[in-house]
Design an enzyme around this catalytic site. Structure first.
Site, short mmCIF file in Angstrom:
data_model
loop_
_atom_site.label_atom_id
_atom_site.label_comp_id
_atom_site.label_asym_id
_atom_site.label_seq_id
_atom_site.Cartn_x
_atom_site.Cartn_y
_atom_site.Cartn_z
N ILE A 155 1.73 4.34 0.23
CA ILE A 155 0.80 3.77 1.20
C ILE A 155 1.43 3.78 2.59
CG2 ILE A 155 -0.62 1.78 1.75
CD1 ILE A 155 -1.26 3.27 -0.93
N GLU A 156 0.83 4.58 3.47
CA GLU A 156 1.38 4.76 4.81
C GLU A 156 0.35 4.49 5.90
OE1 GLU A 156 3.66 8.36 5.30
OE2 GLU A 156 3.94 8.56 3.13
N GLY A 157 -0.79 3.90 5.53
CA GLY A 157 -1.81 3.61 6.52
C GLY A 157 -2.87 2.69 5.93
#
Length: 320
Positions: A155-157
């Site tokens: 999860i990067e955003g």
């Protein structure tokens, strides 16, 4: 009274054979790799057949939540919208059965539209993943009937909320017969901006911590920041922690560790922890180009028991 006696010819022959085998045996794989974001990286079964990987993360399931239609994105490999990815079912089954590789679905990525707006939505997304990728049932499974081994959180955003709820709902599908494995790929700075509450649940089996594109990455001759953050991550309530690295100099802005430096400078640090699990590579395409996993595998995954054989030969044998 103990007296020294030369080893019998038979015993010496056996030990010499073991020593020869030690140089030939390949260590059990302990490398995770992301696959799916470049059509030129080769097939999934081909990746598993190298014998270099223990975990392959199918990337990415990158559209879900917020009342969006769920979407798998496998870049140049196939189009799930036209049921064009169901052929991968045979590859997945082969990876699991023939090569003992765990194949997991990776959520998120750097590009996509994903978020969880409520606890109830986390439950709905978990149910969708279970029915369409794991042990549930659906008439439209994007990867066919193969049952993946678990779910990876990259999860990067999007939203920071409810990833812990999603982890709980997914883990609740585990049974004694079939475990739902959970992994996460946090950035090396701690706490991770998106994933820390989820990781703090203690439900994750593996962490592939991204030691690249960050201040805590290794820089030539300086492993101080890496060591400090590695020690913090291995103190978490998780079974195994993996050192996340780019598989080539082009795979990331920074953090590439040349194989010789990995072996001599970095592995002696990270292997001190009992929670050391191996390394994670971004990604299969860059690994194909550079050959990183093939070059480092036997050092990254070396079995300590083999290193004791030479010392066995050197010890005097005792006879009473």
């Amino acid at each position: 009274m103990a007296i020294r006696s030369p080893a019998s010819p038979l015993l010496l022959a056996v030990l010499c054979l073991l020593l020869a085998l030690a140089g030939r045996l390949r260590a059990e794989p302990c490398i995770a790799v992301y696959w799916g974001q470049n059509g030129n990286e080769g097939g999934l079964r081909e990746a598993c057949a190298t014998g270099n990987y223990k975990y392959v993360l199918v990337a990415f399931f990158n559209q879900f939540g917020g009342n969006q239609d769920p979407q798998l994105n496998l870049a140049g490999h196939c189009d799930p919208n036209t049921n064009g990815c169901t052929f991968l079912s045979n590859d997945i089954i082969s990876c699991q059965r023939d090569y003992n590789v765990k194949v997991m679905l990776s959520l998120g990525g750097a590009i996509g539209s994903y978020r969880l707006v409520s606890k109830e939505e986390a439950r709905e997304v978990a149910r969708y993943i279970w029915n369409n990728f794991l042990g549930g049932s659906s008439s439209n499974r994007p990867l066919g009937n193969a049952v993946l081994d678990g779910v990876d959180f990259d999860i990067e955003g999007g939203s920071r909320d409810h990833w812990d709820d999603l982890a709980r709902y997914l883990k609740a599908y585990s049974t004694p017969e079939r475990k739902v494995h959970l992994s996460a790929a946090p950035q090396c700075p701690m706490p991770d901006y998106f994933l820390q509450p989820a990781i703090d649940t203690g439900l994750f089996d593996y962490l592939w911590v991204q030691f690249y594109n960050n201040y805590c990455q290794y820089s030539s001759g300086n492993a101080a920041s890496l060591e400090h953050m590695w020690n913090r991550w291995t103190s978490m309530n998780v079974s195994k922690v993996f050192l996340g690295l780019p598989a080539s100099p082009q795979a990331a802005v920074g953090g590439f560790v040349r194989p010789a430096e990995l072996v001599t400078r970095v592995l002696p640090i990270v292997k001190k922890s009992e929670k050391y699990g191996g390394i994670m590579l971004w990604n299969r395409y860059h690994d194909v180009l550079y050959g990183y996993s093939s070059e480092v595998r036997n050092y990254v995954c070396s079995a300590d028991r083999l290193s004791s054989i030479p010392s066995m030969l050197a010890r005097p044998f005792m006879m009473v």
